[in-house]
Design an enzyme around this catalytic site. Structure first.
Site, short mmCIF file in Angstrom:
data_model
loop_
_atom_site.label_atom_id
_atom_site.label_comp_id
_atom_site.label_asym_id
_atom_site.label_seq_id
_atom_site.Cartn_x
_atom_site.Cartn_y
_atom_site.Cartn_z
N THR A 72 0.83 -1.20 0.00
CA THR A 72 0.00 0.00 0.00
C THR A 72 0.87 1.26 0.00
O THR A 72 2.00 1.24 0.52
CB THR A 72 -0.90 0.02 1.26
OG1 THR A 72 -1.41 1.33 1.46
CG2 THR A 72 -0.14 -0.37 2.52
N TYR A 117 -1.61 -0.46 11.08
CA TYR A 117 -1.84 -1.11 9.78
C TYR A 117 -0.67 -0.85 8.84
O TYR A 117 -0.06 -1.77 8.31
CB TYR A 117 -3.15 -0.61 9.15
CG TYR A 117 -3.24 -0.91 7.67
CD1 TYR A 117 -3.37 -2.22 7.20
CD2 TYR A 117 -3.19 0.12 6.72
CE1 TYR A 117 -3.43 -2.50 5.83
CE2 TYR A 117 -3.25 -0.15 5.36
CZ TYR A 117 -3.37 -1.46 4.92
OH TYR A 117 -3.42 -1.74 3.57
P1 NAD Z 1 -10.12 -6.84 2.55
O1 NAD Z 1 -10.05 -6.57 4.01
O2 NAD Z 1 -11.36 -6.52 1.79
O3 NAD Z 1 -9.82 -8.40 2.29
C1 NAD Z 1 -8.82 -9.10 2.97
C2 NAD Z 1 -9.05 -10.59 2.73
O4 NAD Z 1 -7.98 -11.31 3.37
C3 NAD Z 1 -10.36 -11.12 3.32
O5 NAD Z 1 -11.00 -11.98 2.40
C4 NAD Z 1 -9.90 -11.89 4.56
O6 NAD Z 1 -10.76 -12.98 4.89
C5 NAD Z 1 -8.54 -12.38 4.11
N1 NAD Z 1 -7.64 -12.66 5.24
C6 NAD Z 1 -7.42 -11.88 6.33
N2 NAD Z 1 -6.56 -12.50 7.16
C7 NAD Z 1 -6.23 -13.68 6.57
C8 NAD Z 1 -5.37 -14.75 6.94
N3 NAD Z 1 -4.69 -14.74 8.09
N4 NAD Z 1 -5.27 -15.81 6.10
C9 NAD Z 1 -5.97 -15.85 4.93
N5 NAD Z 1 -6.80 -14.87 4.55
C10 NAD Z 1 -6.92 -13.80 5.36
O7 NAD Z 1 -8.85 -6.12 1.94
P2 NAD Z 1 -8.65 -5.43 0.50
O8 NAD Z 1 -9.10 -4.02 0.57
O9 NAD Z 1 -9.17 -6.33 -0.55
O10 NAD Z 1 -7.06 -5.39 0.45
C11 NAD Z 1 -6.33 -6.48 -0.12
C12 NAD Z 1 -4.85 -6.17 -0.03
O11 NAD Z 1 -4.55 -4.97 -0.73
C13 NAD Z 1 -4.34 -5.95 1.39
O12 NAD Z 1 -3.07 -6.55 1.51
C14 NAD Z 1 -4.23 -4.43 1.53
O13 NAD Z 1 -3.21 -4.09 2.43
C15 NAD Z 1 -3.88 -4.06 0.10
N6 NAD Z 1 -4.30 -2.69 -0.32
C16 NAD Z 1 -5.60 -2.31 -0.19
C17 NAD Z 1 -5.99 -1.06 -0.64
C18 NAD Z 1 -7.43 -0.61 -0.56
O14 NAD Z 1 -7.71 0.56 -0.88
N7 NAD Z 1 -8.37 -1.44 -0.17
C19 NAD Z 1 -5.05 -0.20 -1.21
C20 NAD Z 1 -3.72 -0.63 -1.33
C21 NAD Z 1 -3.37 -1.90 -0.89
#
Ligand code: NAD
Ligand code: TYD
Length: 342
Positions: A125, A153
């Site tokens: 991120t 985070y």
């Molecule tokens: P989200 O919270 O919607 O989804 C996270 C998923 O990971 C969920 O399905 C959850 O069940 C699963 N998960 C959590 N802990 C777990 C574990 N221990 N083992 C297996 N699965 C597990 O998150 P998102 O918004 O889809 O983000 C996905 C990735 O992208 C993350 O790594 C986040 O840091 C990164 N990211 C997100 C954004 C954003 O704007 N949402 C921006 C940049 C980066």
């Protein structure tokens, strides 16, 4: 080609699963997800019967289960989306963030070393860079901007990034990292700004804006992020970091007002509440590297993407109404019940 998508029942991971199955009909996509509060198996129902798709309910911290799946499936590429992803939750309880985001990443990379893979990709991120001041619109995050985190985070994501680079240097694990700005689009969990405001506005509930709503985020339509990761895992250089984002900076308050306008709801629903602790002021990505090296550019403009997103939430009420009618209500009460109006 077999691709592991961890966290594929979450927002971006699920969109990536769909993107990969549509783009590469010859690939096998295996989704590993613990199904935490943020994971939703119903999101994946359109692909559950696809013979090129498998879902495995696994915690990425569970070394035994992860190794077993690697033995069974022999992945070529691992894309790690699995994470605890909500800043406000990390302020309440940092520990699970360190466990999943750092130690889970370690388990996955150990499996990659043990069984051998072509590429391990870490979905990171822009929050690892900290924030930019509002009065310096000329500044952007580049890949060489120092890591300077604000929340538990972002610190956990930065810790994972450092570990990923260390596994490359020490064990020559073929890794890449993408650092993306804020995503929006279908299947975004309703605790995050845009879906929360849409859901509350539709229910004529207060729209809780933190502080003065002047914080700026650089919004990217989720499909553009999925295309960027696709390009990086296929054509990106091993050992490199790629920033992903696209000059789509918006103030929070302007987004909330836009959502009110699109839904025909009064701005009087907007309620200014106590600010988030350590709240980052501005994120803004310089995407020059991914543009020059891989030809990536965002395709969806915010004005179009937000309309598509609002339409998706209107057309898919069951998806998010089910979520907000369950355990989420306790979360909402805890997070917003004590948040004084200011
Ligand atoms: P989200 O919270 O919607 O989804 C996270 C998923 O990971 C969920 O399905 C959850 O069940 C699963 N998960 C959590 N802990 C777990 C574990 N221990 N083992 C297996 N699965 C597990 O998150 P998102 O918004 O889809 O983000 C996905 C990735 O992208 C993350 O790594 C986040 O840091 C990164 N990211 C997100 C954004 C954003 O704007 N949402 C921006 C940049 C980066
Ligand atoms: P969020 O969607 O949590 O993403 P991030 O913190 O990772 O950028 O929040 C986006 C912005 O919206 C952030 O500046 C905090 C703000 N915000 C509110 O003002 N009210 C809310 O209820 C939420 C969830 C976020």
């Amino acid at each position: 080609m077999t691709v592991f998508v961890t966290g594929g029942a979450g927002f971006i991971g699920a969109n990536f699963v769909f993107h990969m199955l549509n783009t590469y009909p010859g690939y096998r996509i295996v989704c590993l997800d613990k199904l935490t509060y943020a994971g939703n198996l119903s999101t994946l129902s359109p692909v559950m019967d696809n013979p090129n798709f498998r879902f495995a309910k696994i915690d990425i911290c569970d070394r035994e289960a992860i190794y077993k799946l690697f033995e069974e499936e022999k992945p070529d590429i691992v894309v790690n989306f699995a994470a605890e992803s909500h800043v406000d939750r990390s302020i309440e309880n940092p520990e699970i963030f360190l466990q999943t985001n750092i130690l889970g990443t370690q388990v996955l990379m150990d499996a990659c070393r043990k069984y051998g893979i072509q590429r391990y990709h870490q979905v990171s991120t822009d929050e690892v860079y900290g924030d930019l001041p509002l009065d310096r619109p000329d500044l952007f995050f580049t890949e060489t901007t120092p890591i300077h985190t604000s929340s538990p985070y972002s610190s956990s994501k930065a810790g994972a990034d450092l570990l990923v680079m260390a596994y490359n240097r020490t064990y020559e694990l073929p890794v890449t990292i993408s650092r993306c700005s804020n995503n929006y689009g279908p299947y975004h969990f309703p605790e995050k700004l845009i879906p929360l405001m849409i859901a509350n506005a539709l229910a004529d509930k207060p729209l809780p804006v933190y502080g003065e709503g002047l914080n700026v985020r650089d919004w990217l339509y989720v499909e553009d992020h999925c295309r960027a990761i696709d390009l990086i895992i296929h054509n990106g250089k091993v050992g490199e970091v790629y920033n992903v984002g696209g000059h789509n900076e918006m103030k929070n308050i302007d987004i909330v007002k836009l959502i009110c306008k699109e839904l025909g709801k009064p701005e009087s629903l907007i309620t200014y509440v106590t600010d988030r602790k350590g709240h980052d002021m501005r994120y803004a990505i310089d995407p020059t590297k991914i543009h020059n090296e891989l030809g990536w550019l965002p395709e969806t403009k915010f004005a179009d993407g937000i309309k598509k997103t609002i339409k998706w939430y209107l057309d898919n009420k069951e998806w998010w109404e089910t979520i907000i009618s369950g355990e989420y209500q306790n979360y909402y009460e805890k997070m917003y019940g004590n948040r004084a109006e200011v």
